[in-house]
Design an enzyme around this catalytic site. Structure first.
Site, PDB file in Angstrom:
ATOM      1  N   LYS A 220      -0.917   3.268   6.702  1.00  0.00           N
ATOM      2  CA  LYS A 220      -0.292   2.148   7.393  1.00  0.00           C
ATOM      3  C   LYS A 220       1.237   2.203   7.348  1.00  0.00           C
ATOM      4  O   LYS A 220       1.841   2.955   6.602  1.00  0.00           O
ATOM      5  CB  LYS A 220      -0.827   0.826   6.830  1.00  0.00           C
ATOM      6  CG  LYS A 220      -2.270   0.590   7.236  1.00  0.00           C
ATOM      7  CD  LYS A 220      -2.760  -0.801   6.965  1.00  0.00           C
ATOM      8  CE  LYS A 220      -4.165  -0.998   7.531  1.00  0.00           C
ATOM      9  NZ  LYS A 220      -4.707  -2.321   7.207  1.00  0.00           N
ATOM     10  N   ARG A 254     -10.612   1.336   1.367  1.00  0.00           N
ATOM     11  CA  ARG A 254     -10.975   1.785   2.714  1.00  0.00           C
ATOM     12  C   ARG A 254      -9.976   2.856   3.128  1.00  0.00           C
ATOM     13  O   ARG A 254      -8.778   2.590   3.212  1.00  0.00           O
ATOM     14  CB  ARG A 254     -10.953   0.601   3.688  1.00  0.00           C
ATOM     15  CG  ARG A 254     -11.352   0.928   5.114  1.00  0.00           C
ATOM     16  CD  ARG A 254     -11.332  -0.336   5.970  1.00  0.00           C
ATOM     17  NE  ARG A 254     -11.754  -0.075   7.344  1.00  0.00           N
ATOM     18  CZ  ARG A 254     -10.942   0.294   8.319  1.00  0.00           C
ATOM     19  NH1 ARG A 254      -9.639   0.442   8.072  1.00  0.00           N
ATOM     20  NH2 ARG A 254     -11.400   0.507   9.542  1.00  0.00           N
TER      21      ARG A 254
END
Length: 278
Positions: A220, A254
């Site tokens: 991210k 995740r």
């Protein structure tokens, strides 16, 4: 479209108690922020699922609508058209499958096909039918914190707490047992970079809600900003964030890159157990 009582064929999923679980990401989207388009063909998606299982994935999280910033919303039938060719084959591999969707009807169909977890990026608060679908299916649910826009002046931890309380209330009202509820603070969703790192630094405080926690920061922008790294070069930063989260209480991470994260879990457990890894 409601097609009658929901029959679920899944063998179920047990939350981790001895060690954190690795949730491998399987995107069947043309526009995912990280690997969009790579796994849209059924054969390629199935091969990737097999590879993640071999690398140590405890869960496969399959999604057919990108949740990246400014992504184009996908109609329900288009989302299902992307999932249908691959979902049951992935489920038949035997590793618990999570369906990454905020649409109740998609969750309903996926659970009927055998999905064991619903991963809702709006924490049961986007589609009013979602909580009832999850309760009827008897599956686990990940309730993620989200915001439509980031607000740097917001007390983000207070906002997360209030959001979680609402999600847990919706879950309880629908009849989703607490043993099947999971919370996710939603790194990168409606948050500034500083807020993301505040959440990471205070991650252990989220345990006050009494539910297992999921951390999902793989590749991210918070990592790219710190490392000045493009998407392909954010693996080590992702591992650093996820290891920090696991040390602070995350039960599930995740990740796009399963093998190195599975190795992190093994090393963490070897350290916790004070056991010689050899």
């Amino acid at each position: 479209m409601n097609e009658g009582p929901l029959m679920v064929k899944t063998a179920g999923y047990r939350l981790p108690t001895q060690r954190p679980h690795v949730m491998g990401i399987l995107n069947v989207t043309p526009d995912s922020f990280s690997d969009g388009g790579r796994h849209t063909l059924a054969g390629a998606a199935l091969d990737h699922a097999r590879a993640m299982i071999a690398e140590g994935a405890d869960i496969l999280d399959i999604g057919a609508e990108s949740t990246r910033p400014n992504a184009t919303p996908v109609a329900q039938e288009e989302e299902w058209a992307r999932l249908a060719p691959v979902l049951e084959d992935v489920i038949d591999l035997g590793t618990p499958v999570s369906i990454d969707t905020y649409k109740a009807e998609i969750a309903r169909r996926a659970c009927a096909a055998g999905a064991a977890i619903v991963n809702d990026v709006w924490g049961l608060q986007k589609d009013p039918a979602m909580a009832d679908v999850v309760a009827e299916a008897g599956v686990h649910v990940v309730m993620m914190h989200n915001r439509a826009e980031a607000d740097g002046g917001l007390d983000i931890l207070d906002d997360i707490d209030r959001f979680f309380e609402t999600s847990m209330e919706l879950a309880e009202r629908a009849g989703i047992v607490r043993e099947k509820q999971i919370l996710d603070p939603g790194f990168g969703f409606g948050k500034t970079i500083d807020q993301n790192f505040l959440i990471l630094n205070r991650f252990e405080t989220l345990k006050k809600h009494g539910l297992p926690l999921l951390a999902g920061a793989s590749r991210k922008r918070m990592i790219g900003t710190v490392l000045q790294a493009e998407m392909a070069d954010r693996l080590y930063g992702s591992m650093g964030v996820h290891m920090t989260a696991m040390l602070k209480g995350a039960s599930i991470v995740r990740a796009h890159d399963v093998h190195p994260h599975a190795d992190c879990v093994r090393m963490l457990e070897a350290t916790r157990l004070e056991r010689d890894p050899n």
